[in-house]
Enzyme design. Sequence first.
Site, PDB file in Angstrom:
ATOM      1  N   ASN A 197     -34.628  75.644  -8.075  1.00  0.00           N
ATOM      2  CA  ASN A 197     -35.533  76.406  -7.205  1.00  0.00           C
ATOM      3  C   ASN A 197     -34.952  76.549  -5.802  1.00  0.00           C
ATOM      4  OD1 ASN A 197     -38.199  77.205  -8.511  1.00  0.00           O
ATOM      5  ND2 ASN A 197     -37.898  75.114  -9.258  1.00  0.00           N
ATOM      6  N   LEU A 205     -40.252  64.796  -5.059  1.00  0.00           N
ATOM      7  CA  LEU A 205     -41.126  63.900  -5.813  1.00  0.00           C
ATOM      8  C   LEU A 205     -41.922  62.897  -4.979  1.00  0.00           C
ATOM      9  CD1 LEU A 205     -38.896  63.273  -8.950  1.00  0.00           C
ATOM     10  CD2 LEU A 205     -40.522  65.102  -8.456  1.00  0.00           C
ATOM     11  N   GLY A 230     -32.283  71.165  -8.297  1.00  0.00           N
ATOM     12  CA  GLY A 230     -32.298  72.163  -7.222  1.00  0.00           C
ATOM     13  C   GLY A 230     -32.155  73.609  -7.673  1.00  0.00           C
ATOM     14  N   GLU A 259     -40.535  80.101 -12.458  1.00  0.00           N
ATOM     15  CA  GLU A 259     -40.461  79.569 -11.089  1.00  0.00           C
ATOM     16  C   GLU A 259     -39.461  80.355 -10.245  1.00  0.00           C
ATOM     17  OE1 GLU A 259     -41.758  74.939 -11.452  1.00  0.00           O
ATOM     18  OE2 GLU A 259     -39.636  75.345 -11.652  1.00  0.00           O
ATOM     19  N   ASN A 288     -45.698  73.952  -1.995  1.00  0.00           N
ATOM     20  CA  ASN A 288     -45.108  73.239  -3.139  1.00  0.00           C
ATOM     21  C   ASN A 288     -45.204  74.100  -4.387  1.00  0.00           C
ATOM     22  OD1 ASN A 288     -44.061  70.974  -4.653  1.00  0.00           O
ATOM     23  ND2 ASN A 288     -46.137  70.607  -5.401  1.00  0.00           N
ATOM     24  N   HIS A 319     -45.541  73.636  -8.575  1.00  0.00           N
ATOM     25  CA  HIS A 319     -45.847  72.655  -9.613  1.00  0.00           C
ATOM     26  C   HIS A 319     -45.687  73.329 -10.975  1.00  0.00           C
ATOM     27  CE1 HIS A 319     -47.581  68.997 -11.244  1.00  0.00           C
ATOM     28  NE2 HIS A 319     -48.231  69.767 -12.091  1.00  0.00           N
ATOM     29  N   LEU A 377     -44.742  61.794  -2.050  1.00  0.00           N
ATOM     30  CA  LEU A 377     -45.923  62.305  -1.353  1.00  0.00           C
ATOM     31  C   LEU A 377     -45.544  62.548   0.118  1.00  0.00           C
ATOM     32  CD1 LEU A 377     -48.947  62.754  -2.039  1.00  0.00           C
ATOM     33  CD2 LEU A 377     -49.372  60.461  -1.153  1.00  0.00           C
ATOM     34  N   ASP A 418     -50.836  67.502  -5.389  1.00  0.00           N
ATOM     35  CA  ASP A 418     -51.213  68.702  -6.153  1.00  0.00           C
ATOM     36  C   ASP A 418     -52.637  69.189  -5.901  1.00  0.00           C
ATOM     37  OD1 ASP A 418     -48.685  68.463  -7.330  1.00  0.00           O
ATOM     38  OD2 ASP A 418     -49.455  67.202  -8.945  1.00  0.00           O
TER      39      ASP A 418
HETATM   40  C1  GAR Z   1     -39.520  72.203 -11.064  1.00  0.00           C
HETATM   41  O1  GAR Z   1     -39.944  72.581 -12.359  1.00  0.00           O
HETATM   42  C2  GAR Z   1     -40.720  71.943 -10.172  1.00  0.00           C
HETATM   43  O2  GAR Z   1     -41.824  72.741 -10.449  1.00  0.00           O
HETATM   44  C3  GAR Z   1     -41.011  70.507 -10.518  1.00  0.00           C
HETATM   45  O3  GAR Z   1     -39.756  69.890 -10.608  1.00  0.00           O
HETATM   46  C4  GAR Z   1     -38.822  70.839 -11.109  1.00  0.00           C
HETATM   47  C5  GAR Z   1     -37.596  70.790 -10.242  1.00  0.00           C
HETATM   48  O4  GAR Z   1     -36.580  71.609 -10.760  1.00  0.00           O
HETATM   49  N1  GAR Z   1     -41.848  69.900  -9.503  1.00  0.00           N
HETATM   50  C6  GAR Z   1     -42.741  68.977  -9.795  1.00  0.00           C
HETATM   51  O5  GAR Z   1     -42.910  68.532 -10.917  1.00  0.00           O
HETATM   52  C7  GAR Z   1     -43.581  68.495  -8.603  1.00  0.00           C
HETATM   53  N2  GAR Z   1     -44.736  67.764  -9.056  1.00  0.00           N
HETATM   54  P1  GAR Z   1     -35.356  72.021  -9.841  1.00  0.00           P
HETATM   55  O6  GAR Z   1     -34.841  70.755  -9.168  1.00  0.00           O
HETATM   56  O7  GAR Z   1     -34.345  72.580 -10.789  1.00  0.00           O
HETATM   57  O8  GAR Z   1     -35.851  73.031  -8.841  1.00  0.00           O
END
Ligand code: GAR
Length: 188
Positions: free
Chosen positions: A14, A85, A12, A174, A102, A104, A87, A145
């Site tokens: 982001n 994660l 989490g 990000e 989203n 990626h 769909l 995606d």
């Molecule tokens: C992030 O890097 C995000 O882009 C990726 O998971 C990570 C979560 O980090 N998302 C994917 O791979 C979706 N296909 P976080 O939990 O620290 O935000």
Amino acid sequence: MHQLAIFASGNGTNAEALFNYFKNHAQVRVAALLSNNPDAFALQRANNHGIETRVFDKKQFRESDDVLIWLRDRGVTHLVLAGFLWLVPPRLIQAFPDRIINIHPALLPKFGGKGMFGMHVHEAVKKSGEDTTGITIHLVNERYDEGQILFQAACPVLTTDTAHEIAGRIHTLEQAHYPHVVEKWILG
Ligand code: GAR
């Protein structure tokens, strides 16, 4: 007031960047954090910010209107996926047309699709020998995606990088961009 629901399955970072950015924002508020994973640290982060949380299972998410009703009851206007994660089922996509975004951790259409998440992406980038990777922020449709791309930013991959070092660089990108792109997407 625009009301965001953030969906996160793991750490989490982001989600945390979004909580901080929209704290005291005049037009956008984070109303809730939802997760499929009861152990997601993102839930703890939301609690620390006083943000309401909800955990759901596959059946509630995919086979009922449970989550949709929960979101509607809270006046949610936009869904923001942040390391989520699963769909998104058609019922939610139809209920929030062009209102789901989203992030990626690669430059789509490269390194996307089912199974391409988190460290799997960075390991694939490392293995491919690419000298550049980055982030993609896109609208969500019914396929992994493949929704309309709104924003991309790139960063180098050094030959000495481990997948973890790539991940670190991506997380910095990000957190720097996602809140601004979400704000612009909502407010225009
Ligand atoms: C992030 O890097 C995000 O882009 C990726 O998971 C990570 C979560 O980090 N998302 C994917 O791979 C979706 N296909 P976080 O939990 O620290 O935000």
